[in-house]
Write a protein that holds these residues in place. Structure first.
Motif, PDB file in Angstrom:
ATOM      1  N   ILE A  80       0.866  -1.173   0.000  1.00  0.00           N
ATOM      2  CA  ILE A  80       0.000   0.000   0.000  1.00  0.00           C
ATOM      3  C   ILE A  80       0.904   1.225   0.000  1.00  0.00           C
ATOM      4  N   ALA A  81       0.743   2.062  -1.032  1.00  0.00           N
ATOM      5  CA  ALA A  81       1.564   3.270  -1.162  1.00  0.00           C
ATOM      6  C   ALA A  81       0.985   4.430  -0.359  1.00  0.00           C
ATOM      7  N   GLN A  82      -0.343   4.448  -0.234  1.00  0.00           N
ATOM      8  CA  GLN A  82      -0.973   5.576   0.459  1.00  0.00           C
ATOM      9  C   GLN A  82      -2.405   5.222   0.835  1.00  0.00           C
ATOM     10  N   CYS A  83      -2.853   5.772   1.954  1.00  0.00           N
ATOM     11  CA  CYS A  83      -4.249   5.680   2.378  1.00  0.00           C
ATOM     12  C   CYS A  83      -4.843   7.082   2.341  1.00  0.00           C
ATOM     13  N   ASP A  84      -5.992   7.220   1.685  1.00  0.00           N
ATOM     14  CA  ASP A  84      -6.756   8.466   1.764  1.00  0.00           C
ATOM     15  C   ASP A  84      -7.805   8.250   2.841  1.00  0.00           C
ATOM     16  N   TYR A  85      -8.064   9.288   3.634  1.00  0.00           N
ATOM     17  CA  TYR A  85      -9.049   9.112   4.693  1.00  0.00           C
ATOM     18  C   TYR A  85      -9.822  10.393   4.953  1.00  0.00           C
ATOM     19  N   ALA A  86     -11.054  10.198   5.428  1.00  0.00           N
ATOM     20  CA  ALA A  86     -11.909  11.318   5.816  1.00  0.00           C
ATOM     21  C   ALA A  86     -11.597  11.637   7.275  1.00  0.00           C
ATOM     22  N   GLY A 115     -19.393  10.715   9.987  1.00  0.00           N
ATOM     23  CA  GLY A 115     -20.404  10.433  11.003  1.00  0.00           C
ATOM     24  C   GLY A 115     -19.786  10.546  12.379  1.00  0.00           C
ATOM     25  N   SER A 116     -19.880   9.476  13.153  1.00  0.00           N
ATOM     26  CA  SER A 116     -19.319   9.468  14.507  1.00  0.00           C
ATOM     27  C   SER A 116     -17.876   8.982  14.530  1.00  0.00           C
ATOM     28  N   LEU A 117     -17.335   8.626  13.368  1.00  0.00           N
ATOM     29  CA  LEU A 117     -15.975   8.084  13.291  1.00  0.00           C
ATOM     30  C   LEU A 117     -14.997   9.140  12.790  1.00  0.00           C
ATOM     31  N   SER A 118     -13.746   8.971  13.138  1.00  0.00           N
ATOM     32  CA  SER A 118     -12.725   9.900  12.643  1.00  0.00           C
ATOM     33  C   SER A 118     -11.606   9.126  11.965  1.00  0.00           C
ATOM     34  N   ASP A 119     -10.930   9.812  11.030  1.00  0.00           N
ATOM     35  CA  ASP A 119      -9.811   9.232  10.279  1.00  0.00           C
ATOM     36  C   ASP A 119     -10.209   7.899   9.628  1.00  0.00           C
ATOM     37  N   VAL A 120     -11.243   7.967   8.798  1.00  0.00           N
ATOM     38  CA  VAL A 120     -11.812   6.778   8.151  1.00  0.00           C
ATOM     39  C   VAL A 120     -11.184   6.606   6.774  1.00  0.00           C
ATOM     40  N   ILE A 121     -10.458   5.525   6.590  1.00  0.00           N
ATOM     41  CA  ILE A 121      -9.823   5.242   5.302  1.00  0.00           C
ATOM     42  C   ILE A 121     -10.905   4.971   4.263  1.00  0.00           C
ATOM     43  N   GLY A 171      -2.633   1.083  -8.664  1.00  0.00           N
ATOM     44  CA  GLY A 171      -4.033   1.466  -8.788  1.00  0.00           C
ATOM     45  C   GLY A 171      -4.603   1.964  -7.477  1.00  0.00           C
ATOM     46  N   THR A 172      -5.861   2.324  -7.525  1.00  0.00           N
ATOM     47  CA  THR A 172      -6.573   2.818  -6.349  1.00  0.00           C
ATOM     48  C   THR A 172      -7.842   2.005  -6.173  1.00  0.00           C
ATOM     49  N   GLN A 173      -8.108   1.628  -4.944  1.00  0.00           N
ATOM     50  CA  GLN A 173      -9.329   0.900  -4.622  1.00  0.00           C
ATOM     51  C   GLN A 173     -10.130   1.704  -3.606  1.00  0.00           C
ATOM     52  N   SER A 174     -11.349   2.045  -3.983  1.00  0.00           N
ATOM     53  CA  SER A 174     -12.251   2.726  -3.054  1.00  0.00           C
ATOM     54  C   SER A 174     -12.841   1.697  -2.098  1.00  0.00           C
ATOM     55  N   LEU A 175     -13.058   2.132  -0.880  1.00  0.00           N
ATOM     56  CA  LEU A 175     -13.665   1.266   0.119  1.00  0.00           C
ATOM     57  C   LEU A 175     -15.099   1.702   0.366  1.00  0.00           C
ATOM     58  N   GLU A 212      -9.331   1.580  14.464  1.00  0.00           N
ATOM     59  CA  GLU A 212      -8.770   2.913  14.667  1.00  0.00           C
ATOM     60  C   GLU A 212      -7.586   3.114  13.711  1.00  0.00           C
ATOM     61  N   TYR A 213      -7.532   4.284  13.089  1.00  0.00           N
ATOM     62  CA  TYR A 213      -6.526   4.574  12.062  1.00  0.00           C
ATOM     63  C   TYR A 213      -5.114   4.209  12.526  1.00  0.00           C
ATOM     64  N   SER A 214      -4.752   4.584  13.742  1.00  0.00           N
ATOM     65  CA  SER A 214      -3.386   4.341  14.229  1.00  0.00           C
ATOM     66  C   SER A 214      -3.083   2.854  14.421  1.00  0.00           C
TER      67      SER A 214
END
Length: 114
Positions: A9-15, A19-25, A53-57, A67-69
């Motif tokens: 995995i070269a990179q994770c994009d995250y919101a 909603g009630s969650l933070s740092d959501v890939i 390539g990129t894969q949306s989740l 948890e992101y960490s």
């Protein structure tokens, strides 16, 4: 030697908030490398091929949220492969193996005759 296939995995994009969650890939940028070596010692030759390539989740499940960490690369690779499906994973890996096979035994040439 058989073709060695390695996913990363070269990179994770995250919101930052979903909603009630933070740092959501929500997107994973993956790379697949293939490598094969023929011969040994000074006569060894290694062939390489790669794909990116990129894969949306999908939407996160709050009950299964990691948890992101605490997310690992292995987990992200599993998510990416699951998102694209087994057939697409096979297509990507077979394409890289075919690329290496053509490098080992080319069927076309290029250049000029002079």
């Amino acid at each position: 030697m058989a073709t060695k296939i390695t996913w990363s995995i070269a990179q994770c994009d995250y919101a930052l908030v979903d909603g009630s969650l933070s740092d959501v890939i929500n997107n994973l940028h993956w790379r697949v490398n293939a490598e094969s070596t023929t011969g040994s010692g000074a006569s060894a030759k290694t062939y390489y091929a790669s794909s990116y390539g990129t894969q949306s989740l999908g939407e996160p499940d709050p009950d299964k949220f990691t948890e992101y960490s605490k997310v690992t690369e292995t987990e992200c690779i599993t998510w990416a492969k699951s998102g694209m499906g087994a057939d697409q994973v096979t297509v990507i890996e077979n394409s890289l193996a075919a690329n290496i096979a053509l490098q080992k035994k080319p069927v076309d040439g290029h250049g000029v005759p002079w």
